[in-house]
Design a protein around this motif. Structure first.
Motif, PDB file in Angstrom:
ATOM      1  N   THR A 128      -1.156   2.464   8.930  1.00  0.00           N
ATOM      2  CA  THR A 128      -1.696   3.226  10.060  1.00  0.00           C
ATOM      3  C   THR A 128      -2.582   4.368   9.602  1.00  0.00           C
ATOM      4  O   THR A 128      -3.475   4.807  10.337  1.00  0.00           O
ATOM      5  CB  THR A 128      -0.553   3.782  10.915  1.00  0.00           C
ATOM      6  N   GLU A 129      -2.393   4.841   8.386  1.00  0.00           N
ATOM      7  CA  GLU A 129      -3.192   5.957   7.864  1.00  0.00           C
ATOM      8  C   GLU A 129      -4.407   5.490   7.078  1.00  0.00           C
ATOM      9  O   GLU A 129      -5.459   6.120   7.105  1.00  0.00           O
ATOM     10  CB  GLU A 129      -2.324   6.842   6.955  1.00  0.00           C
ATOM     11  N   PRO A 135      -0.823  -3.789  -1.199  1.00  0.00           N
ATOM     12  CA  PRO A 135       0.342  -3.168  -1.833  1.00  0.00           C
ATOM     13  C   PRO A 135       0.619  -3.751  -3.210  1.00  0.00           C
ATOM     14  O   PRO A 135       0.312  -4.910  -3.485  1.00  0.00           O
ATOM     15  CB  PRO A 135       1.491  -3.501  -0.876  1.00  0.00           C
ATOM     16  N   ALA A 136       1.207  -2.945  -4.046  1.00  0.00           N
ATOM     17  CA  ALA A 136       1.662  -3.439  -5.344  1.00  0.00           C
ATOM     18  C   ALA A 136       2.828  -4.400  -5.123  1.00  0.00           C
ATOM     19  O   ALA A 136       3.520  -4.334  -4.105  1.00  0.00           O
ATOM     20  CB  ALA A 136       2.097  -2.278  -6.222  1.00  0.00           C
ATOM     21  N   VAL A 154      -1.345   3.977  -1.259  1.00  0.00           N
ATOM     22  CA  VAL A 154      -2.034   5.277  -1.280  1.00  0.00           C
ATOM     23  C   VAL A 154      -1.059   6.417  -1.004  1.00  0.00           C
ATOM     24  O   VAL A 154      -0.936   7.358  -1.793  1.00  0.00           O
ATOM     25  CB  VAL A 154      -3.193   5.306  -0.263  1.00  0.00           C
ATOM     26  N   GLY A 155      -0.350   6.330   0.137  1.00  0.00           N
ATOM     27  CA  GLY A 155       0.521   7.433   0.522  1.00  0.00           C
ATOM     28  C   GLY A 155       1.976   7.080   0.682  1.00  0.00           C
ATOM     29  O   GLY A 155       2.785   7.942   1.048  1.00  0.00           O
ATOM     30  N   GLY A 156       2.343   5.842   0.458  1.00  0.00           N
ATOM     31  CA  GLY A 156       3.741   5.439   0.558  1.00  0.00           C
ATOM     32  C   GLY A 156       4.230   5.164   1.966  1.00  0.00           C
ATOM     33  O   GLY A 156       5.424   4.949   2.179  1.00  0.00           O
ATOM     34  N   GLU A 157       3.315   5.162   2.955  1.00  0.00           N
ATOM     35  CA  GLU A 157       3.719   4.910   4.327  1.00  0.00           C
ATOM     36  C   GLU A 157       4.133   3.445   4.506  1.00  0.00           C
ATOM     37  O   GLU A 157       3.681   2.571   3.774  1.00  0.00           O
ATOM     38  CB  GLU A 157       2.561   5.208   5.296  1.00  0.00           C
ATOM     39  N   PRO A 158       4.973   3.161   5.512  1.00  0.00           N
ATOM     40  CA  PRO A 158       5.264   1.753   5.818  1.00  0.00           C
ATOM     41  C   PRO A 158       3.982   1.022   6.231  1.00  0.00           C
ATOM     42  O   PRO A 158       3.084   1.628   6.817  1.00  0.00           O
ATOM     43  CB  PRO A 158       6.244   1.835   6.999  1.00  0.00           C
TER      44      PRO A 158
END
Length: 347
Positions: A128-129, A135-136, A154-158
């Motif tokens: 969403t961001e 993803p890795a 990038v930011g660890g968001e779901p």
């Protein structure tokens, strides 16, 4: 049209043969009858010629007069271990190279190639961001802790899964996937070199009557079926939330007929098309549907995992409708219930 159909004795190939014949095409059916797919000492079905596609002379003989080749022959499945690599390279990639060379020699310039969703690797994810992200691979520590879903690199968001279109990058993660990418690349290069036409049909999770059972290469639906018939509850890895697109074998056959006939009206070049139902289901839903019909209780969600498994991969069906006029006719809900008691093929 005269159609050379390879892999004609297989689960998918046999259905395609029937569909092409019913449509009035003259089908030359061939199959190598590999023991892993058909069992030891299996004889070809009536009307199917035993041909090893690595044999250039034999391929040239059956190609005589063909207007189009529908190439289904392949060693399938992800592979048991790295020792399977030569088999995939020989029967999938080298055999395809021989086939393309002989098509050039006899003047056949149309190819329908059986490809697979596995060419996409781990699928498509959206943050969403940060929008579309890659993803890795999931870590063993996360999997051991029951954290099965990817997070944004990038930011660890779901992140959420999204439909995979044909323009997605090709990122093979198994021996079979590497072989399918290679086949597509050979077909693309062949088209450019000879002015040929080719369409790669990227099958998603194919199921239906006649599916092979009890081999390391069987599909998950057949594996669940075999467990139920043995009096066991199907074992579902992770939390069962893995999303997939299950497409009935009759729809796959219909897509091949559409592709064979579409090539006759198109110019040269290579294209790729998803073959899918367009109706995603979870692995737990698949197991539950089969259990409901068999009356064997609920599936067992193990929380275990297999290294390298893909979390979610779901296809976009829009291009198949636009390019081939193909849309799947079998709803996975109804199709899987029918599959619960359909006959399977022994190894």
């Amino acid at each position: 049209m005269r159609v050379l159909l390879t892999g004609a004795a297989g689960f998918i190939g046999a259905r395609i043969r029937g569909r092409l014949t019913d449509a009035g095409h003259d089908v030359v059916a061939v199959d190598a009858m590999l023991p892993a797919a058909h069992g030891a000492d299996a004889a070809p079905p009536a009307g199917v010629h035993r041909v090893d596609l690595r044999d250039a002379a034999a391929v040239a003989d059956v190609l005589a007069g063909a207007d189009v080749v529908c190439h289904q022959a392949a060693v399938v499945g992800a592979g048991v271990d790295a020792a399977d690599a030569p088999s995939y390279a020989a029967h999938n990639d080298y055999a395809t190279a021989v086939l393309l060379a002989q098509m050039f020699a006899v003047g056949c310039r149309r190819l329908v190639l059986a490809s697979s969703m596995v060419v996409y690797g781990q699928g498509r994810y959206v943050c969403t961001e940060h929008g579309d992200v890659d993803p890795a691979p999931r870590t063993r520590a996360d999997l051991d802790a029951g954290r099965f879903d990817h997070r944004c690199p990038v930011g660890g968001e779901p992140v959420r899964w999204a439909l995979v279109g044909e323009d997605a990058p090709l990122r093979p993660r198994s021996l079979y996937a590497a072989a399918k990418v290679a086949q597509e690349h050979y077909a693309l290069a062949w088209c450019d070199a000879v002015g040929g036409q080719a369409v790669a049909l990227r099958y998603h999770n194919v199921y239906g009557p006649g599916m092979p059972r009890d081999t390391p290469y069987s599909g998950v639906a057949a594996i669940f079926r075999s467990a139920l018939e043995s009096g066991q509850r199907p074992e579902v890895f992770e939390d069962g939330g893995q999303m997939r697109d299950f497409v009935h074998v009759d729809d796959v056959a219909a897509a091949n007929l559409a592709a064979v006939e579409a090539l006759a009206a198109q110019g040269s070049g290579f294209d790729a098309v998803n073959v899918c139902s367009g109706l995603p289901v979870s692995i737990l839903e698949v197991a539950t549907a089969l259990c409901d019909v068999h009356g064997g209780g609920a599936p067992e969600v193990t929380g275990g995992y297999r290294s390298g498994d893909v979390r979610h991969i779901v296809a976009d069906p829009a291009k198949a409708r636009r390019v081939l006029g193909f849309s799947a006719a079998v709803d996975p809900g109804a199709g899987l219930r029918e599959f619960a008691t359909a006959p399977l093929r022994g190894a």
